[in-house]
Design an enzyme around this catalytic site. Sequence first.
Site, PDB file in Angstrom:
ATOM      1  CG  ASP A 103      -2.034   0.594   1.356  1.00  0.00           C
ATOM      2  OD1 ASP A 103      -2.213   2.075   0.004  1.00  0.00           O
ATOM      3  OD2 ASP A 103      -3.111  -0.609   0.941  1.00  0.00           O
TER       4      ASP A 103
ATOM      5  CG  HIS B 220      -4.335   1.952  -2.703  1.00  0.00           C
ATOM      6  ND1 HIS B 220      -4.468   3.419  -1.231  1.00  0.00           N
ATOM      7  CD2 HIS B 220      -5.224   1.911  -2.268  1.00  0.00           C
ATOM      8  CE1 HIS B 220      -5.533   2.868  -0.861  1.00  0.00           C
ATOM      9  NE2 HIS B 220      -6.208   2.767  -1.674  1.00  0.00           N
TER      10      HIS B 220
ATOM     11  CD  GLU C  46      -9.859   3.531  -1.151  1.00  0.00           C
ATOM     12  OE1 GLU C  46     -10.866   4.024  -0.192  1.00  0.00           O
ATOM     13  OE2 GLU C  46      -9.452   3.271  -0.767  1.00  0.00           O
TER      14      GLU C  46
END
Length: 772
Positions: free
Chosen positions: A201, A268, A331
């Site tokens: 991440d 990420h 995301e």
Amino acid sequence: MRNPRAAASMVAACMAAMLLSTAAVAAPPQLSLVPMPAKVQPATGTFRVGTGMTIAMPKGDPGARNAARRAAEIVAQTRGITLDLAEGKAGAIRFVRSGKAKPGDERYQLVVTPGGIRITAATDAGLFYGAMTLAQLLSPDARFGESVPVPAMTIDDAPRFAWRGVMLDVARHIQPIASIERIIDQMAQHKLNRLQLHLTDDQGWRIEIKRYPALTRIGAWRASETPNPGAPAGRYGGFYTQPELRALVAYAAARAVTIVPEIDLPGHAQAAIAAYPEIGVLGDRPPVSGDWGINPYLFNVDDRSLTFVKNVLDEVMAIFPSPILHIGGDEALKEQWQASPPVQAKMRLLGVTDEAQLQSWFMEQLGRYLASHGRRLIGWDEILEGGLPASASVMSWRGEAGAVEAANLGHDVVLSPGPVLYFDNLQSGRGDEPPGRLKVQTLADVYAYDPMPAAIAPAKAHHVLGAQANLWAEYMVTPAQREHALFPRMAALAEMSWSPKAARDWPAFLARLDPQLERYRRQGIAAADSAFAVDFAVTGGVAAALHANTLAVALSRQADYGAIHYTVDGSAPTAASPTYATQLAVSPGTIVRATSIAPDGRALAAPRSFDTRPAALLTRSSAALTPCPGPGIQLRLPLSPDATAGPAYSMNIFDMCWIYPAAPLGEVGGVTVTIGRLPRNFALRQPQRDSVVWRYTPSHYGTLLVRAGKADGPVVASMPLPDPAGAPSRLTLSAPLAGNAATADLYLTIAPPVGGPLYGIDTVQLTMKDPR
């Protein structure tokens, strides 16, 4: 049980619900299994198991030996009985192979007669799950060290869903291998079979990739004021070597658990780009992020970046034999792609019209690459947005809509919706909960969820692989915090994903969870007692209680099992203490202590206390304050991002505003507020940034204002904040409290300068007026 009639009703309801096909069956009341088997047929008699009894398995059958050995280990831990193992010999407990093994077959049969116990299955997984049921049958209560009478029965069992999973985020906060093994042990005992490891991440890259050593040399470490053990000064992080991960894979496989690695793509990606800027979009080298949320860094879509990712996946596939790999897809903010002329030129070359389609193209390249190696990809439900790659399965986290869409399109799906299956949500609103998301998801909430959405067409229902709970770790630093979040909600997840839907019965589940809690205790699992902990409330409000001769105190809890017992003399409550039936009438100054007691007299939760002295009645902890209405993200935060202990602050990070409800202003003359200063380490998207409230502050470093009645009501107290450079991170402020209203809600706002730190409230204490 609370009474014999209730006990009989509970057992009858539970057993009537256990259907494998259409026949209802009754089962012995001694059965204490979680999850509940698909079908139980009771028989006559019992078989007693004690120390020294032999478990026999076929000679030269490593799968059967593994299952038998693991059952014996668990029984020794949870019951104190020692069982011997023998190959090719007669034994009172026998493991038997039968039938032709088929991939994915997890069924087993367990037969108990007065002459012994036989577990039969075709596959290693089936034998192992039979062994887990045996271990629970041999630990039905808290009589540690005693032999166990097992009622005669036949159990024919198989899971409802093939995917029964838990996701552990080790990127935000890395965990010791031993703590992951403990979770695998419990997954196995609950018949859960997929462990997704979120390995990469923005905040850290946790897997060794030998071809790209900077991924762990640089990408595994971020700046921190509170480094973890073994980290360099001023850094937080770490990584798992390939031998460590291969050993973990083997450990899990021996317990019928498949580890599914997740390499998050194309977003990420900040930790990876911090190590290798050339795989990024704009060419800059960011630090490994210390901010939670969504950072803007994306992998590039050029050949160099794709080659890099494929080389990483080669090493990942060499470590993890899982047929499915998770490659994220969630995301991924598109601003970097939008700002890059080469990326826009690539889009024109590919003939895609927007960045969502470009992400779909990117994922399809990886899906084809995995397919060429006999693997498949699964991604979070955002991968639907640009057109779902043909090779992809979907893990639906933003509710059920992604699963419904993907399944109806003919793709396999896993249900993992927030908030109910996001186990970083708190289990209660009490102040003793550790950090996490403030959206409370109780044990009952998890148990009630069904991972088969009604909107999926019946002909497509076979695409629902199962369910998975996710444990994100921004706010969970220690193994104990993670165990608190996982257990006992993992037991509800297990029953949801293994047992037939018709067997769902909340009261019966609580009765069977009772011995499971004892198993957790015997194995050292830091399970939450939130469902059984006692809450207190003063009936009639605090204002009336301040001058009353007696106070009415109501006791409650989430799970209605066993009974609440209490004391008013300061002693710890036990089964011999009075049983709570209706609200208590106590003298002012009394300290009420209470807990839930199981039918066998054991405490189901640690005692909680309630102080009726005026100073305590006028004090509100952070958890007892209500965040003001409005948009935002509500969290319970530690004082620093990597803190392992200390206070936690419930707040809306968009608006530092809290409500102290029904304050008796006519009775009080001052206010004392203990606050903590926290870093503002949140990466917010532009719409979120626009929603952050910045109030005017009348003092240089910020002001704590107390208003009556509403957020813009009259100011009744004002306290300037000190210079953060010279003040401690926790401090106490006091001021006189003006106001004439008898009772009003107090709105407390903390307004630092624009861009300043977050402040959280620890406690608010109102002080009585001077009687003179």
